[in-house]
Design a protein around this motif. Sequence first.
Motif, PDB file in Angstrom:
ATOM      1  N   GLY A  60       0.812  -1.211   0.000  1.00 16.64           N
ATOM      2  CA  GLY A  60       0.000   0.000   0.000  1.00 16.64           C
ATOM      3  C   GLY A  60       0.843   1.257   0.000  1.00 16.64           C
ATOM      4  N   TYR A  61       1.944   1.214   0.730  1.00 17.07           N
ATOM      5  CA  TYR A  61       2.856   2.361   0.775  1.00 17.07           C
ATOM      6  C   TYR A  61       3.378   2.688  -0.624  1.00 17.07           C
ATOM      7  N   LEU A  62       3.861   1.676  -1.328  1.00 14.19           N
ATOM      8  CA  LEU A  62       4.417   1.898  -2.658  1.00 14.19           C
ATOM      9  C   LEU A  62       3.357   2.379  -3.638  1.00 14.19           C
ATOM     10  N   LEU A  63       2.146   1.826  -3.530  1.00 11.46           N
ATOM     11  CA  LEU A  63       1.084   2.214  -4.445  1.00 11.46           C
ATOM     12  C   LEU A  63       0.693   3.674  -4.257  1.00 11.46           C
ATOM     13  N   VAL A  64       0.473   4.099  -3.021  1.00  7.17           N
ATOM     14  CA  VAL A  64       0.073   5.482  -2.761  1.00  7.17           C
ATOM     15  C   VAL A  64       1.195   6.444  -3.153  1.00  7.17           C
ATOM     16  N   ALA A  65       2.432   6.082  -2.858  1.00 11.40           N
ATOM     17  CA  ALA A  65       3.562   6.934  -3.250  1.00 11.40           C
ATOM     18  C   ALA A  65       3.609   7.108  -4.762  1.00 11.40           C
ATOM     19  N   ALA A  66       3.380   6.029  -5.494  1.00 15.87           N
ATOM     20  CA  ALA A  66       3.403   6.101  -6.958  1.00 15.87           C
ATOM     21  C   ALA A  66       2.298   7.010  -7.488  1.00 15.87           C
ATOM     22  N   VAL A  67       1.126   6.989  -6.849  1.00 15.10           N
ATOM     23  CA  VAL A  67       0.004   7.801  -7.304  1.00 15.10           C
ATOM     24  C   VAL A  67       0.284   9.292  -7.120  1.00 15.10           C
ATOM     25  N   PHE A  68       0.963   9.650  -6.033  1.00 16.48           N
ATOM     26  CA  PHE A  68       1.172  11.066  -5.736  1.00 16.48           C
ATOM     27  C   PHE A  68       2.402  11.661  -6.406  1.00 16.48           C
ATOM     28  N   VAL A  69       3.235  10.844  -7.014  1.00 16.65           N
ATOM     29  CA  VAL A  69       4.402  11.402  -7.709  1.00 16.65           C
ATOM     30  C   VAL A  69       3.992  12.370  -8.819  1.00 16.65           C
ATOM     31  N   PRO A  70       3.041  12.026  -9.724  1.00 20.26           N
ATOM     32  CA  PRO A  70       2.679  12.993 -10.773  1.00 20.26           C
ATOM     33  C   PRO A  70       2.104  14.301 -10.230  1.00 20.26           C
ATOM     34  N   VAL A  71       1.423  14.242  -9.080  1.00 18.04           N
ATOM     35  CA  VAL A  71       0.860  15.457  -8.496  1.00 18.04           C
ATOM     36  C   VAL A  71       1.961  16.434  -8.111  1.00 18.04           C
ATOM     37  N   SER A  72       3.119  15.907  -7.746  1.00 17.07           N
ATOM     38  CA  SER A  72       4.212  16.769  -7.291  1.00 17.07           C
ATOM     39  C   SER A  72       4.646  17.753  -8.366  1.00 17.07           C
ATOM     40  N   ASN A  73       4.525  17.376  -9.625  1.00 18.05           N
ATOM     41  CA  ASN A  73       4.956  18.262 -10.700  1.00 18.05           C
ATOM     42  C   ASN A  73       4.101  19.522 -10.746  1.00 18.05           C
ATOM     43  N   VAL A  74       2.790  19.370 -10.513  1.00 17.68           N
ATOM     44  CA  VAL A  74       1.901  20.527 -10.469  1.00 17.68           C
ATOM     45  C   VAL A  74       2.243  21.406  -9.264  1.00 17.68           C
ATOM     46  N   LEU A  75       2.404  20.772  -8.114  1.00 15.78           N
ATOM     47  CA  LEU A  75       2.690  21.526  -6.897  1.00 15.78           C
ATOM     48  C   LEU A  75       4.044  22.216  -6.967  1.00 15.78           C
ATOM     49  N   TYR A  76       5.025  21.563  -7.604  1.00 14.42           N
ATOM     50  CA  TYR A  76       6.378  22.112  -7.683  1.00 14.42           C
ATOM     51  C   TYR A  76       6.393  23.448  -8.421  1.00 14.42           C
ATOM     52  N   HIS A  77       5.528  23.588  -9.422  1.00 10.83           N
ATOM     53  CA  HIS A  77       5.497  24.826 -10.202  1.00 10.83           C
ATOM     54  C   HIS A  77       4.418  25.797  -9.731  1.00 10.83           C
ATOM     55  N   ARG A  78       3.705  25.431  -8.684  1.00  9.48           N
ATOM     56  CA  ARG A  78       2.656  26.318  -8.158  1.00  9.48           C
ATOM     57  C   ARG A  78       3.056  26.964  -6.828  1.00  9.48           C
ATOM     58  N   PHE A  79       3.848  26.256  -6.033  1.00  4.62           N
ATOM     59  CA  PHE A  79       4.221  26.753  -4.708  1.00  4.62           C
ATOM     60  C   PHE A  79       5.741  26.896  -4.611  1.00  4.62           C
ATOM     61  N   ARG A  80       6.166  27.805  -3.767  1.00  4.21           N
ATOM     62  CA  ARG A  80       7.590  28.026  -3.582  1.00  4.21           C
ATOM     63  C   ARG A  80       8.241  26.781  -2.981  1.00  4.21           C
ATOM     64  N   THR A  81       9.507  26.581  -3.320  1.00  2.36           N
ATOM     65  CA  THR A  81      10.188  25.320  -3.012  1.00  2.36           C
ATOM     66  C   THR A  81      10.250  25.039  -1.520  1.00  2.36           C
ATOM     67  N   ARG A  82      10.609  26.028  -0.724  1.00  5.92           N
ATOM     68  CA  ARG A  82      10.805  25.783   0.709  1.00  5.92           C
ATOM     69  C   ARG A  82       9.521  25.349   1.412  1.00  5.92           C
ATOM     70  N   PRO A  83       8.412  26.102   1.325  1.00  5.22           N
ATOM     71  CA  PRO A  83       7.195  25.643   2.012  1.00  5.22           C
ATOM     72  C   PRO A  83       6.652  24.335   1.467  1.00  5.22           C
ATOM     73  N   LEU A  84       6.824  24.097   0.169  1.00  7.91           N
ATOM     74  CA  LEU A  84       6.356  22.838  -0.399  1.00  7.91           C
ATOM     75  C   LEU A  84       7.154  21.664   0.165  1.00  7.91           C
ATOM     76  N   PHE A  85       8.461  21.830   0.241  1.00  8.15           N
ATOM     77  CA  PHE A  85       9.315  20.781   0.799  1.00  8.15           C
ATOM     78  C   PHE A  85       8.945  20.511   2.257  1.00  8.15           C
ATOM     79  N   VAL A  86       8.778  21.567   3.039  1.00 11.22           N
ATOM     80  CA  VAL A  86       8.432  21.410   4.453  1.00 11.22           C
ATOM     81  C   VAL A  86       7.100  20.685   4.606  1.00 11.22           C
ATOM     82  N   ALA A  87       6.118  21.028   3.761  1.00  8.89           N
ATOM     83  CA  ALA A  87       4.815  20.374   3.839  1.00  8.89           C
ATOM     84  C   ALA A  87       4.916  18.889   3.503  1.00  8.89           C
TER      85      ALA A  87
END
Length: 660
Positions: A60-87
Amino acid sequence: MSSHHAQAPGTSRAAIGMIAVAAAAAFLATFNETFLNVALTPIMTDFGIDVSVVQWLATGYLLVAAVFVPVSNVLYHRFRTRPLFVAAVAFLVVGSVVGALAPSFGVLLAGRLLQAVGTGLLTPIGMNITLAVAPREKLGLAMGIMAAMTTLGPSMAIVVSGALLSVAPWTTLMWVFGALSLIVLLAGAVLLRNVAELGRPVLDVLSFLLVAVGLVGLLYGISTAFSGSPLVAAITAAVGILALAAFGVRQNRIEHPLLNLQPFRSTPFVLGVSMTMLGLLFVFAMNVVIPIFLQSVKGQTPMGASLTLAPGILMTVVLGPVAGRLFDRHGGRVMIPAGFAIMAVFALLVGAAAGHESVLLFAALYVPAVLATSLVIGPSQTFALSSLDRQSSPHGVTVVSTSFQIAGCLGTSLAIGAYNALTTRGLASGSDLLGASVLGFRGAAVLVALTSVVGVVLAFAATRAARAARAARAAEAGETIGSGRAHTVVDLMKTDVYALSTEQNVLEALQMFTDRGISGAPVLRPDGSLAGFLSDGDVMRYLSAEHPSSTNIYSFAIGESDDLEDALADLVSLPVMRLATHEVVTVDANDSIADAVAVLSDKHLKKVPVVRGENGPMIGIVSRSAVNRLAISSYLASREEQARPADGETGAVEREPQLA
């Protein structure tokens, strides 16, 4: 211009700190993927569940991690790096606390899945940070460090968890991981700054649902193929494949795709990702099947099984950066296929040693097998991502990060599946437990050896693909310039440009000028935008004003270097922006060649930076020499065109080669 070089702060302290934080994040994300594997037995005892239920802590851990990887690309270009990393790291901390205090297995699983969300976001964010700040000439080293951390994580987790379980309950693992995550969170809050090009990308919900169904269906089908109903596994995998196909179709039709599929148009990228996955599959497969075999057959304790893996794991940390340096100097033409070949040979030897009484021999043969993964994983990642342009790189990182989770699930499922299936068959045929287990382990070893052989084939194919891609780019460039068909500065500019960062000092700039044989370079902010331009003339003018006796740099050649040495030492504490020209003359990417010629001529410049839009990132440089080559090539091309009728009549005049 290369995406890596545009934002590279060289070897400044800030860049080193950010790469260190990114590497720590990569370690944490992969460390947690196997951290609970050794604790599954006591967890089953505490909650009264069987192996078919407890395995969801890993799957389950691997499956959920795989699902959220593509979402990171949207978040990476929408939010500043430091607060996104901390979150993202905060998900790991909160999930650890929930898991440590869990009164039931359901709550423990919920905490574990919260951690998986953080892992899915954190892995690509860390890689994007590394790509943004690592200098192009040291990209292999930086990616080698990242690869060492991703390889070290799942391997070291087994060693650390084995040691902790020998003196404490399994809940200690959750507290320890939570504390490590909190340390990385604080380090990121202090050391990181924004390195992403921010915009307003939109998260397409349907795309997210399709990729979730696709990955969960495909990976669940694969993970249950050996242990569950083959029909259910096949149907689930088929649904997953169809959902992924629908996801791909949708990405090409919507304005804001969740994942830009452009990287898949690059054959070198596809082959590089495939090789990376095969290297990771080897690591995950061996690191899950070896502890099980040693504990159930060889009578080793969790700590003993962990220590069997430790020597190779620790040596891999050292070899990862070394392999990165070798890739920077020599490429992967020999290194990657050699790594796969060593993996295949020693996997078979480890399988052969499984029937031997000596655990020491078993451990010794595993060392070169796991060391060889350092020659594969980091270089393959670098090979894949360096084949992409600036716009495709973040999407390529998302693909690579998703491949980590897929490779982990595949490696774990295939190795355990082959081990269990052949062990069961051995017992059914009348073998004792030892003989049946050895048969199962050797089957798993043969399976991973075969995947390594496939890696050798892919490595040679990747070399040919890279050579073909370089030839195509050279031909396209020669055709564009030589035929005079260049219309905008983008057609003429040089894209692989050495750049300075606002974080560097003047002495570092002079060192780069010397190493690269250049007289000046643009200075870029962390987001890639142009901050200024520094030339060696700017430095000499400063020395002339502040240290008059040091203006003759050739004094080093005649031994009168004391004054100049003092002056240059002064440059260590001098930021490049103190001397750089702030108001830099630029041309826009959409400007015509005539506009560029006018700027170069009117301003008496040798070169001019090209930017994309007002205050946009710098994407290249147009030089006077490039314009001269275009003019000469166009003239020769027109002469040749005029001469063609005469050539056709006489057949005696040979075509003069065009200038490239």
